[in-house]
Design a protein around this motif. Structure first.
Motif, PDB file in Angstrom:
ATOM      1  N   CYS A 106       0.973   3.065  -3.284  1.00  0.00           N
ATOM      2  CA  CYS A 106      -0.262   3.627  -3.829  1.00  0.00           C
ATOM      3  C   CYS A 106      -0.161   5.147  -3.964  1.00  0.00           C
ATOM      4  O   CYS A 106      -0.515   5.719  -5.003  1.00  0.00           O
ATOM      5  CB  CYS A 106      -1.432   3.247  -2.929  1.00  0.00           C
TER       6      CYS A 106
ATOM      7  N   HIS B 296      -5.095  -0.263  -1.147  1.00  0.00           N
ATOM      8  CA  HIS B 296      -4.254  -0.895  -2.163  1.00  0.00           C
ATOM      9  C   HIS B 296      -4.552  -0.478  -3.591  1.00  0.00           C
ATOM     10  O   HIS B 296      -3.838  -0.913  -4.495  1.00  0.00           O
ATOM     11  CB  HIS B 296      -4.409  -2.424  -2.073  1.00  0.00           C
TER      12      HIS B 296
ATOM     13  N   PRO C  46       0.805  -1.229   0.000  1.00  0.00           N
ATOM     14  CA  PRO C  46       0.000   0.000   0.000  1.00  0.00           C
ATOM     15  C   PRO C  46       0.833   1.271   0.000  1.00  0.00           C
ATOM     16  O   PRO C  46       0.336   2.338  -0.385  1.00  0.00           O
ATOM     17  CB  PRO C  46      -0.835  -0.136   1.286  1.00  0.00           C
TER      18      PRO C  46
END
Length: 694
Positions: free
Chosen positions: A510, A653, A507
């Motif tokens: 991202c 995510h 993540p």
């Protein structure tokens, strides 16, 4: 008739009403239907008239008391009388029993594998007499039999057996959903259990059977109970075998099961089990030993869904065709040596293909599978089909994971799939992504997969093709001008993408890729405004490390404790000074805010609980953090309304492209959803990361 919670509250209210009436001297407050106040029975037409008359009289009395300054107890007694009698006229009392039966039928999940919390839904049948009668008149409501845990001594007690017997009697003649659980217990002698004896009396009604135990228990139970040929209604069989010995004796109990359509095996595959293979429609296998794929491919010719998690079977030396197979899920990434199941399988009607391949590239094998014509026969070595002349017309969803991808191979694969609607793949080489872009001025203006509606790309963060992805989103997600007649004839129509999502396993990547795709990624920027925002962010997170956490603290830590632990007063001064600098800072480029991610920090700070931040009472730190965000609101709104902000974080995510005409841009909470990434995800994590759970 039994009393539900609502009726019990009414009884308490009537007791209160009675005491209020006697203490207030309002003897005229006498109910014409006292029996209805303590039940859920519907009133008759005569009683409805009497109730309305009583309510009208009480309302007149209440107006008189309020006008003449009556005592509070008298007014309260009138209001309680009116409320209690209006409840007896509720439409809920007049709902026909057939409607309540339909309501209870909604409690029954259509998927028999759903583990229904029996205590919860049984409680709903005990609310009142009306509900109880409706539930008892529906055998289907009682078709979910409580799990039988053979290793639990409670299931051998007479009380449990009697309850089970009553449960089964209420379910007649509905088909039953049975779960037998005996993990880590092996019956080596003929199995005898009082709960099983009760279940066996209704074996002809078993529709769903799930058993978790060792194979020896299976063999002993079904042999000693004499169940062979008695499964007249069985459609779903799920076995979880945690231990299996190859004794050579076969389990024949399920061989003659005329309605069996779905078989699932987990743990260890018991090869000695005989099934009516040719009538199976669904076969699922997640085992650790040598699986039964060989048997399935050669005997289960009417399968519609095949899911095998660990392909380790010996493969045939000739083509195996599953002529009506629609769904195929395979995983053989941990198998050594790697299997080549795709090379000999013929599945011309595939609609959903999900696969995790072995070391190396799987795309070539996928092309072979999707190019093979129905009726293909013969023995290996197998010729490679002519990909240039082949098109697969039924496949609608393709999801795969592979270790490597040779540039150009994805484009070759997708050329075979003109009717594909959903694609879920690892990040492909840039030249393959380029073939998805609509480019009228390019050498090939017609893109691949023109009917694609959903595109999910899983990225490892190794990027550099941001411009290609921006052009892909612009050409496939945004509304396009209607083509002219000549263009319609030259190129086929292209369906607009409904969802374009980039997924990151990590993540942390991202936000970086959001900045790269959004055009504000510049970690070396020396702009004074950006540097001031970064400095403020550093100070705030150093003073309050909780700002870097994923959630907001739920309660105050206590001002005295914080100050005693170290420098609360000095800390408050530093926070106050930092917020003062932000209030005085004129930010004109919203990209500076995005790049610094300070808006996330201030939003979390403004949502901290009261007294959590030292000096908040004196300096109004939370309020001022919210004030800074309010000053920036116009910048956010302009970026959204001018369609410059397109890549939105969804969950932890994913990045999702939001086109210019998406309705979310006009919503009142557009900033919350788009800028702060609070948009609700319509894809469950289990489906998004299917390769983790397959």
């Amino acid at each position: 008739m039994g009393l539900g919670r609502k009726a019990l509250r009414t009884v308490k209210s009537m007791g209160k009403l009675s005491s209020l009436s006697s203490s207030s001297g309002l003897s005229q407050l006498e109910s014409p239907v006292p029996q209805l106040l303590v039940s859920n029975y519907p009133p008759t037409d005569t009683q409805v008239y009497q109730i309305n008359q009583a309510i009208a009289g009480a309302e007149t009395l209440l107006l008189s008391l309020e006008y003449n300054g009556g005592r509070a107890k008298q007014c309260e007694a009138c209001k309680e009388f009116i409320r209690a009698h209006k409840q007896t006229l509720s439409i809920c009392r007049r709902i026909p029993p057939e409607i309540w039966q339909e309501v209870f039928l909604q409690l029954i999940p259509s998927d028999p594998q759903i583990n229904l919390p029996i205590r919860h839904w049984i409680a709903s049948t005990q609310v009142c007499g009306t509900w109880r009668v409706a539930a008892l008149s529906l055998p289907e409501v009682w078709s979910f039999v409580p799990p039988i845990r053979l290793s639990n001594s409670r299931t051998e007690e007479p009380r449990f057996v009697a309850s089970l017997n009553q449960f089964l009697s209420r379910s007649i003649p509905a088909p039953l959903r049975i779960r037998i659980d005996a993990p880590f217990r092996e019956y080596t002698a003929p199995c005898s259990h009082p709960a099983l004896d009760v279940l066996v009396k209704h074996v002809e009604r078993w529709e769903y059977l799930q058993i978790d135990t060792g194979y020896e228990t299976y063999r002993r139970c079904f042999t000693s109970l004499g169940l062979e040929g008695r499964f007249a209604s069985l459609r779903y069989l799920h076995i979880d075998v945690w231990r299996c010995y190859n004794s050579g004796e076969r389990l024949l109990a399920f061989q003659n099961t005329p309605k069996l359509e779905e078989f699932s095996v987990h743990g260890v595959h018991p090869f000695a089990i005989d099934l009516p293979w040719n009538q199976l429609k669904v076969y699922t296998e997640k085992v650790e030993n040598l699986g039964g794929l060989m048997t399935v491919l050669t005997r289960a010719k009417n399968l519609e869904k095949l899911e095998v998690t660990r392909v380790t079977a010996f493969l045939p030396d000739e083509f195996a065709e599953l002529p009506i197979l629609k769904t195929l899920y395979l995983r053989y990434d941990s198998v050594i040596p790697p299997d080549t199941v795709l090379l000999f399988l013929v599945a011309p009607k595939l609609e959903d293909l999900q696969i995790i391949g072995c070391e190396g590239e799987i795309i070539q094998n996928l092309m072979v599978l999707l190019s093979r014509a129905p009726g293909t026969k013969g023995r290996g070595p197998w010729p490679v089909p002519d990909f240039a002349k082949t098109r697969h017309r039924t496949l609608r969803r393709l999801a795969f994971r592979t270790k490597t991808m040779t540039p150009g191979n994805i484009a070759k694969l997708l050329r075979l799939l003109p009717y594909l609607e959903e694609l879920d793949i690892p990040q492909p080489p840039g030249q393959d992504v380029e073939r998805l872009v609509i480019d009228p001025s390019g050498p090939s203006p017609a893109p691949l997969v023109p009917n694609l509606k959903k595109l999910y790309i899983h990225s490892d963060g190794n990027w550099g093709d941001e411009d290609i992805y921006r052009r892909l989103a612009q050409s496939r997600c945004e509304p396009q001008a209607a083509p002219s007649q000549s263009e319609k004839g030259a190129n086929p129509s292209v369906v607009r993408l409904e969802s374009f999502r980039i997924v990151f396993e990590n993540p942390a990547l991202c936000s970086i890729q959001q900045a790269a795709l959004g055009g504000w990624f510049d970690p070396t920027s020396s702009d004074p405004t950006y540097q001031a925002l970064i400095s403020a962010k550093t100070t705030l997170t150093n003073e309050l490390p909780e700002l870097l956490g994923e959630s907001v603290p739920m309660r105050s830590a206590g001002r005295g404790v914080r100050e005693a632990l170290g420098g609360g007063s000095a800390q408050a001064k530093r926070l106050n000074s930092t917020l003062g600098e932000l209030e005085a800072l004129a930010v004109r480029d919203v990209h500076h805010i995005y790049r610094s991610e300070l808006h996330f920090i201030l939003r979390k700070m403004s949502n901290f609980p009261e007294h959590y931040i030292p000096g908040d009472d004196k300096h109004r730190l939370r309020e001022r953090a919210a004030g800074v965000l309010k000053e920036w609101k116009a910048l956010f709104e302009e970026d959204i309304m001018t369609n410059k902000f397109c890549w939105v974080r969804v969950g932890r995510h994913s990045l999702v492209y939001i086109p210019s005409d998406h309705k979310i841009r006009q919503e009142s909470d557009a900033i919350e959803k788009m800028v702060y990434g609070t948009m609700e995800d319509d894809i469950h994590k289990f489906n998004l990361f299917w390769h983790r759970y397959m």
